[in-house]
Design a protein around this motif. Structure first.
Motif: not given
Length: 355
Positions: A178-201
């Motif tokens: 599920q967390q990898r789906v979330g990362l894929a969703r964040a990458l879908a819009s091809d953003p220059e910047v990623l903000l990751m708030d304790e994504p794996f904790s």
């Protein structure tokens, strides 16, 4: 991976950013500036809470900038200022050349939708949508045609090794998936910047490490500029090009993992790094004695000495050291002899990180 060049214009800049929560935040801010009130004094006099205090830093293109601190240190509050999910009380914020505080609501929405991706600890995947549609959702919001949404979604799922799961629903996936789906969703819009708030904790240690590895590989491949929030110093040291350590809303130190571990700014940071092994964090250029200085002090010939690169870590230097009784010569990237490490220098490096 390291930032391309720290002399280039930063992708993210914070300058003197404050956030004070409470109905009298503006009054409290004025009192902080004029009287130098402490966090406790602001709470007592104005019933306001200082979330972050005078935070300033820059993040450069392609850099993974980790912000680390205990619960309540202000790290999550700080990262939410970068896309203005939280309005600052004072200070300046620039992302990709945009004055974030000065953006209209429409321009702010465009910045969030097209240029900034955010990954949270709890991904809030849409339970009634398939994995494919969850990943494509940002593109759906932007009005992209279905064929493009599905094409981009498939590509992003491939990046996070979820081929074959496109038609599954979130409830059918493990937490790590599920967390990898979330990362894929964040990458879908091809953003220059990623903000990751304790994504794996919230994940088990083994899965967490696997996702860290995958994220670092993706970061190197896609060259995303990332601000990564964590309460785990091991994680910050493992993935970060630089680390900012926060306490009580303030940044107490910014540096490379080697800087943080070998030159802690105060007792607070020193307590954090006390149990961290230096073997993979301290490098030959940090502990070597300059070549001319060593020759003048010891007067020994170095022609037959083994050579190592200046960026070899302590772990490698120890392996080389056990094969020879001679001092080890350190070379620059161009192959020039620049320093020397003998057994005494190595032991000092292991003990304190610096000769």
């Amino acid at each position: 991976m390291s930032p391309d060049n720290n002399s280039e214009k930063a992708v993210i800049q914070l300058d003197g950013v404050w956030k004070i929560f409470g109905d009298r935040a503006d009054e409290a801010m004025e009192a902080v500036r004029s009287e130098g009130l402490s966090k406790a004094e602001v709470l007592e006099r104005y019933a306001c809470v200082i979330g972050i205090a005078d935070c300033s830093f820059e993040v450069f293109r392609g850099e993974i900038f980790c912000v680390m601190g205990l619960s309540g240190s202000g790290k999550s509050t700080m990262v939410r200022h970068l896309n203005r999910l939280i309005e600052p009380t004072a200070g300046e914020i620039s992302v990709l050349g945009h004055d974030v505080r000065g953006l209209s609501e429409r321009d702010l929405r465009d910045l969030r939708a097209e240029h900034i991706g955010m990954v949270f600890q709890h991904m809030a995947l849409l339970p009634h949508k398939t994995v494919r549609d969850n990943v494509a959702f940002p593109l759906q919001v932007r009005g992209e045609p279905k064929s493009r949404r599905w094409s981009v979604s498939q590509h992003c799922l491939s990046l996070v090794n979820l081929d074959g799961y496109e038609d599954r629903f979130p409830r059918e996936l493990s937490g790590g998936m599920q967390q990898r789906v979330g990362l894929a969703r964040a990458l879908a819009s091809d953003p220059e910047v990623l903000l990751m708030d304790e994504p794996f904790s919230a994940l088990d240690p083994l899965i967490r490490r696997q996702l860290q590895d995958q994220f670092m590989a993706l970061s190197a491949e896609l060259r995303k500029t990332t601000v990564f929030i964590t309460h785990d110093l091991d994680e910050a040291i493992r993935i970060g090009n630089r680390i900012a350590i926060m306490k009580d809303g303030m940044i107490v130190q910014i540096g490379t993992p080697e800087d943080i571990v070998t030159r802690p700014a105060d007792d607070y940071v020193r307590d954090f790094v006390e149990g961290i092994s230096k073997l993979k964090l301290v490098f030959a250029h940090s502990i070597m004695e300059p070549l001319d200085q060593y020759r003048s002090t010891h007067g020994v010939g170095l022609e037959d000495s083994l050579r190592i690169s200046h960026d070899q870590d302590l772990d490698h230097i120890i392996d080389v050291s056990v094969t020879t009784d001679k001092p080890i010569v350190v070379q620059s990237d161009e192959g020039t002899d620049i320093g020397v490490i003998d057994k005494n220098i190595l032991l000092k490096g292991i003990q304190g990180g610096k000769a």
